[in-house]
Design an enzyme around this catalytic site. Structure first.
Site, PDB file in Angstrom:
ATOM      1  N   TYR A 167       0.842  -1.201   0.000  1.00  0.00           N
ATOM      2  CA  TYR A 167       0.000   0.000   0.000  1.00  0.00           C
ATOM      3  C   TYR A 167       0.883   1.258   0.000  1.00  0.00           C
ATOM      4  O   TYR A 167       0.655   2.189  -0.786  1.00  0.00           O
ATOM      5  CB  TYR A 167      -0.961   0.020   1.200  1.00  0.00           C
ATOM      6  CG  TYR A 167      -1.775   1.286   1.204  1.00  0.00           C
ATOM      7  CD1 TYR A 167      -2.824   1.471   0.299  1.00  0.00           C
ATOM      8  CD2 TYR A 167      -1.457   2.342   2.064  1.00  0.00           C
ATOM      9  CE1 TYR A 167      -3.540   2.658   0.256  1.00  0.00           C
ATOM     10  CE2 TYR A 167      -2.173   3.530   2.035  1.00  0.00           C
ATOM     11  CZ  TYR A 167      -3.203   3.689   1.132  1.00  0.00           C
ATOM     12  OH  TYR A 167      -3.904   4.872   1.074  1.00  0.00           O
ATOM     13  N   ARG A 214       2.240   8.609  12.817  1.00  0.00           N
ATOM     14  CA  ARG A 214       1.899   9.874  13.475  1.00  0.00           C
ATOM     15  C   ARG A 214       0.393  10.172  13.423  1.00  0.00           C
ATOM     16  O   ARG A 214      -0.181  10.704  14.360  1.00  0.00           O
ATOM     17  CB  ARG A 214       2.680  11.001  12.786  1.00  0.00           C
ATOM     18  CG  ARG A 214       2.548  12.347  13.447  1.00  0.00           C
ATOM     19  CD  ARG A 214       2.959  13.453  12.494  1.00  0.00           C
ATOM     20  NE  ARG A 214       2.148  13.420  11.273  1.00  0.00           N
ATOM     21  CZ  ARG A 214       2.446  14.073  10.151  1.00  0.00           C
ATOM     22  NH1 ARG A 214       3.548  14.784  10.078  1.00  0.00           N
ATOM     23  NH2 ARG A 214       1.649  13.997   9.104  1.00  0.00           N
ATOM     24  N   ARG A 227     -10.211   5.226   8.968  1.00  0.00           N
ATOM     25  CA  ARG A 227      -9.269   4.704   7.978  1.00  0.00           C
ATOM     26  C   ARG A 227      -8.166   4.018   8.758  1.00  0.00           C
ATOM     27  O   ARG A 227      -7.636   4.571   9.717  1.00  0.00           O
ATOM     28  CB  ARG A 227      -8.678   5.852   7.165  1.00  0.00           C
ATOM     29  CG  ARG A 227      -9.732   6.890   6.799  1.00  0.00           C
ATOM     30  CD  ARG A 227      -9.420   7.517   5.495  1.00  0.00           C
ATOM     31  NE  ARG A 227      -9.054   6.501   4.537  1.00  0.00           N
ATOM     32  CZ  ARG A 227      -8.368   6.749   3.427  1.00  0.00           C
ATOM     33  NH1 ARG A 227      -7.956   7.956   3.171  1.00  0.00           N
ATOM     34  NH2 ARG A 227      -8.094   5.786   2.589  1.00  0.00           N
ATOM     35  N   PHE A 287      15.843  19.096  -1.528  1.00  0.00           N
ATOM     36  CA  PHE A 287      14.437  18.736  -1.732  1.00  0.00           C
ATOM     37  C   PHE A 287      14.151  17.332  -1.199  1.00  0.00           C
ATOM     38  O   PHE A 287      13.109  17.089  -0.584  1.00  0.00           O
ATOM     39  CB  PHE A 287      14.113  18.832  -3.232  1.00  0.00           C
ATOM     40  CG  PHE A 287      12.844  18.146  -3.634  1.00  0.00           C
ATOM     41  CD1 PHE A 287      11.617  18.726  -3.361  1.00  0.00           C
ATOM     42  CD2 PHE A 287      12.882  16.913  -4.276  1.00  0.00           C
ATOM     43  CE1 PHE A 287      10.432  18.086  -3.714  1.00  0.00           C
ATOM     44  CE2 PHE A 287      11.706  16.273  -4.642  1.00  0.00           C
ATOM     45  CZ  PHE A 287      10.477  16.860  -4.355  1.00  0.00           C
TER      46      PHE A 287
HETATM   47  C1  D61 Z   1      12.116  12.567  -2.370  1.00  0.00           C
HETATM   48  C2  D61 Z   1      11.416  13.718  -2.048  1.00  0.00           C
HETATM   49  C3  D61 Z   1      10.084  13.646  -1.773  1.00  0.00           C
HETATM   50  C4  D61 Z   1       9.414  12.440  -1.783  1.00  0.00           C
HETATM   51  C5  D61 Z   1      10.131  11.293  -2.101  1.00  0.00           C
HETATM   52  C6  D61 Z   1      11.481  11.371  -2.394  1.00  0.00           C
HETATM   53  C7  D61 Z   1       9.470  10.086  -2.142  1.00  0.00           C
HETATM   54  C8  D61 Z   1       8.164  10.033  -1.886  1.00  0.00           C
HETATM   55  C9  D61 Z   1       7.427  11.141  -1.557  1.00  0.00           C
HETATM   56  C10 D61 Z   1       8.059  12.364  -1.520  1.00  0.00           C
HETATM   57  C11 D61 Z   1       5.974  11.017  -1.277  1.00  0.00           C
HETATM   58  C12 D61 Z   1       5.733  10.932   0.176  1.00  0.00           C
HETATM   59  C13 D61 Z   1       4.309  11.000   0.562  1.00  0.00           C
HETATM   60  C14 D61 Z   1       4.216  11.193   2.061  1.00  0.00           C
HETATM   61  C15 D61 Z   1       2.986  11.940   2.457  1.00  0.00           C
HETATM   62  N1  D61 Z   1       1.829  11.137   2.219  1.00  0.00           N
HETATM   63  C16 D61 Z   1       0.744  11.615   1.609  1.00  0.00           C
HETATM   64  O1  D61 Z   1       0.707  12.750   1.214  1.00  0.00           O
HETATM   65  C17 D61 Z   1      -0.415  10.645   1.444  1.00  0.00           C
HETATM   66  O2  D61 Z   1      -0.943  10.699   0.151  1.00  0.00           O
HETATM   67  C18 D61 Z   1      -0.271   9.825  -0.735  1.00  0.00           C
HETATM   68  C19 D61 Z   1      -0.833   9.957  -2.160  1.00  0.00           C
HETATM   69  C20 D61 Z   1      -0.522  11.271  -2.792  1.00  0.00           C
HETATM   70  C21 D61 Z   1       0.929  11.575  -2.824  1.00  0.00           C
HETATM   71  C22 D61 Z   1       1.108  12.965  -3.282  1.00  0.00           C
HETATM   72  C23 D61 Z   1       2.516  13.475  -3.212  1.00  0.00           C
HETATM   73  C24 D61 Z   1       3.115  13.716  -2.000  1.00  0.00           C
HETATM   74  C25 D61 Z   1       4.365  14.284  -1.936  1.00  0.00           C
HETATM   75  C26 D61 Z   1       5.037  14.639  -3.110  1.00  0.00           C
HETATM   76  C27 D61 Z   1       4.415  14.396  -4.350  1.00  0.00           C
HETATM   77  C28 D61 Z   1       3.154  13.807  -4.373  1.00  0.00           C
HETATM   78  C29 D61 Z   1       5.055  14.789  -5.521  1.00  0.00           C
HETATM   79  C30 D61 Z   1       6.281  15.392  -5.482  1.00  0.00           C
HETATM   80  C31 D61 Z   1       6.900  15.636  -4.258  1.00  0.00           C
HETATM   81  C32 D61 Z   1       6.295  15.260  -3.089  1.00  0.00           C
HETATM   82  C33 D61 Z   1      -1.474  10.950   2.501  1.00  0.00           C
HETATM   83  O3  D61 Z   1      -2.069  12.173   2.299  1.00  0.00           O
HETATM   84  C34 D61 Z   1      -2.868  12.611   3.336  1.00  0.00           C
HETATM   85  C35 D61 Z   1      -2.280  13.890   3.805  1.00  0.00           C
HETATM   86  O4  D61 Z   1      -1.301  13.820   4.571  1.00  0.00           O
HETATM   87  O5  D61 Z   1      -2.770  14.944   3.383  1.00  0.00           O
HETATM   88  C36 D61 Z   1      -2.489   9.827   2.419  1.00  0.00           C
HETATM   89  O6  D61 Z   1      -3.590  10.006   1.966  1.00  0.00           O
HETATM   90  O7  D61 Z   1      -2.083   8.743   2.876  1.00  0.00           O
HETATM   91 MG    MG Z   2      -4.939   8.826   0.603  1.00  0.00          MG
END
Ligand code: D61
Ligand code: MG
Length: 465
Positions: A167, A214, A227, A287
């Site tokens: 997931y 968290r 959830r 970044f």
């Molecule tokens: C390097 C730098 C940034 C990175 C990386 C490597 C690898 C992965 C990520 C960022 C993504 C980490 C996501 C952690 C936060 N989780 C969420 O926001 C959950 O949503 C997941 C689906 C949408 C992801 C959107 C996303 C997030 C960060 C990004 C990105 C896209 C694109 C570019 C850079 C960063 C979480 O959301 C709820 C909330 O916290 O609002 C969920 O629904 O589980």
């Molecule tokens: Mg989600």
């Protein structure tokens, strides 16, 4: 405690806080083009943590990563909206990637700023379509894979630890994989960067798992339905139902399970360190590294902390600002990881001594290992730097360096032995305060000439080159 009280208690956070405030203010200045203005305005509103770091990326990657973020945030808004019936949601998630090619498409779902994002989706589409084709392909492909993964999980629960990893792969690991592909195709990182799937995936897993740990309370209290992302395989060692952890009589079991979850997340740290060491561009590095350091700091706060089940556990703003301010390159990242692993390890030792956590030994060991890896990496890098320096000293000077050095020395010597004539020619009188000046000049000229001859014949390189 008020803001002033915090600053008085941690005066070293004042300058970082000011600098972060200024960076956030700069980030609020929006581009003129309406599509871009919408995208950056939306980014600032929906993402507290990623908005500033995305806007500090190299120009070439800023718009692609901003759009990448918004497209996936929109997809996640569909996933998270519990008011959309399953039979609509599943096909919508699977086909969501196509919407970025449809200039008209928009919908109303989610709430607040997310709703605004969905209703004005054509503005995202417009910027998406203005991106270089190679970026579009990466974004659409990741969106397709993420949407399909999310759809697979709609009727499922996160049962095993493997489900949990899968997931997290769909919702965050794929972001890491996509980002690496964007970095690679921009030319700012090596082409091979786009192929580091395992390391990139773990970068995302570490961030997502930290969020899931968290956000226990927020997620379980979600309306209209809770959830649950904590894997059953882990929590059922400690409880009958995941929601029990909210209840005060289950506090001890809740904290033990929490610690188990923290230990699980720590397994990705080594891959994250490995990934970050491979980055070459300093802005891309920051970044990537800022969220990672924030994650290990958050884990150190969450460990053995019952507040996770009653409220929000977060880094202090000033502490987060300090990370942003001081994190320049890989060496600082290693220092921060070592520091927070140390903080976490100390808490684990205390929990072990108090007999509070059966896994405390494992956590303490994991932390010592992280610290040792940080030290080993720091040392290896220092050795590599020294070896490179020695190699540079040992490389013979090039022909042109030898030639120009010799020419310079010869010219200086010619001047030194003709100083009186040069003075007469220029009409400069001899300065009686320095009677030995001409002698000294000749001595220096001879020394320089001997040195130049030595370099020219032995080829020894100048240390300043
Ligand atoms: C390097 C730098 C940034 C990175 C990386 C490597 C690898 C992965 C990520 C960022 C993504 C980490 C996501 C952690 C936060 N989780 C969420 O926001 C959950 O949503 C997941 C689906 C949408 C992801 C959107 C996303 C997030 C960060 C990004 C990105 C896209 C694109 C570019 C850079 C960063 C979480 O959301 C709820 C909330 O916290 O609002 C969920 O629904 O589980
Ligand atoms: Mg989600």
């Amino acid at each position: 405690m008020g803001k002033l009280g915090e600053i008085l208690k941690h005066p070293d956070e004042l300058v970082p806080l000011l600098s972060m405030y200024l960076a956030a203010r700069r980030a609020k200045a929006l581009p003129k083009q309406p599509g871009l203005a919408f995208c950056y305005g939306m980014l600032n509103r929906v993402s507290r943590s990623f908005a500033v770091v995305i806007q500090q990326l190299p120009e070439e990657l800023r718009d692609p990563v901003c759009v990448f973020y918004l497209v996936l945030r929109a997809l996640d808004t569909v996933e998270d909206d519990m008011a959309i019936p399953q039979k609509t949601k599943v096909p919508l998630l699977r086909s969501f990637w196509e919407k970025s090619y449809d200039r008209e498409w928009s919908m109303s779902c989610g709430a607040g700023d997310y709703r605004d994002l969905m209703e004005h989706y054509p503005l995202v589409t417009q910027v998406f379509q203005s991106l270089d084709k190679r970026y579009q392909t990466v974004i659409a492909d990741i969106c397709k894979r993420m949407g399909n993964g999310m759809a697979d999980f709609i009727p499922k629960v996160v049962k095993t630890a493997a489900d949990y990893d899968l997931y997290c792969h769909y919702v965050a690991g794929l972001v890491g994989i996509g980002l690496s592909q964007l970095f690679g195709s921009s030319g700012l990182e090596s082409e091979g960067f786009g192929k580091l799937d395992d390391l990139s995936n773990q970068m995302g897993l570490f961030l997502q798992k930290t969020n899931i740990i968290r956000d226990y309370l927020e997620d379980i209290n979600e309306e209209p339905a809770p959830r649950m992302f904590w894997p059953r395989e882990i929590w059922d060692e400690y409880a009958e139902r995941l929601a029990e952890f909210k209840e005060p009589e289950h506090a001890a079991a809740a904290v033990r399970c929490l610690n188990h979850m923290v230990l699980n997340a720590l397994s990705h740290v080594d891959a994250c360190l490995e990934y970050m060491e491979r980055l070459r561009d300093p802005k891309i590095f920051r970044f990537c590294a800022i969220p990672q350091v924030m994650a290990i700091a958050t884990l150190s706060k969450c460990y053995n902390n019952h507040d996770v089940f009653t409220g929000v556990v977060k880094m202090r703003r000033g502490e987060a600002a300090k990370v942003m301010f001081h994190l320049e390159g890989y060496n600082e990242a290693l220092l921060f990881f070592k520091h927070y692993a140390g903080v976490l390890g100390k808490k684990a030792q205390a929990a072990r001594d108090a007999g509070a956590d059966p896994l405390a030994d494992d956590v303490a060991k994991a932390c010592v290992e992280i610290q040792a890896k940080c030290i080993a990496r720091t040392l290896r890098r220092a050795q590599e730097k020294e070896a490179a320096f020695r190699a540079r000293l040992a490389t013979p000077a090039s022909g042109s360096v030898r030639g120009s050095l010799l020419a310079m020395a010869a010219a200086f010597a010619a001047y030194a032995y003709r100083a009186a004539e040069v003075r007469a020619y220029l009409g400069v009188p001899f300065d009686p305060r320095f009677p030995q000046l001409d002698k000294l000049t000749r001595f220096l000229a001879i020394a320089f000439l001997l040195y130049a001859l030595w370099v020219a014949t032995t080829g020894r390189r100048l240390p300043v080159q």
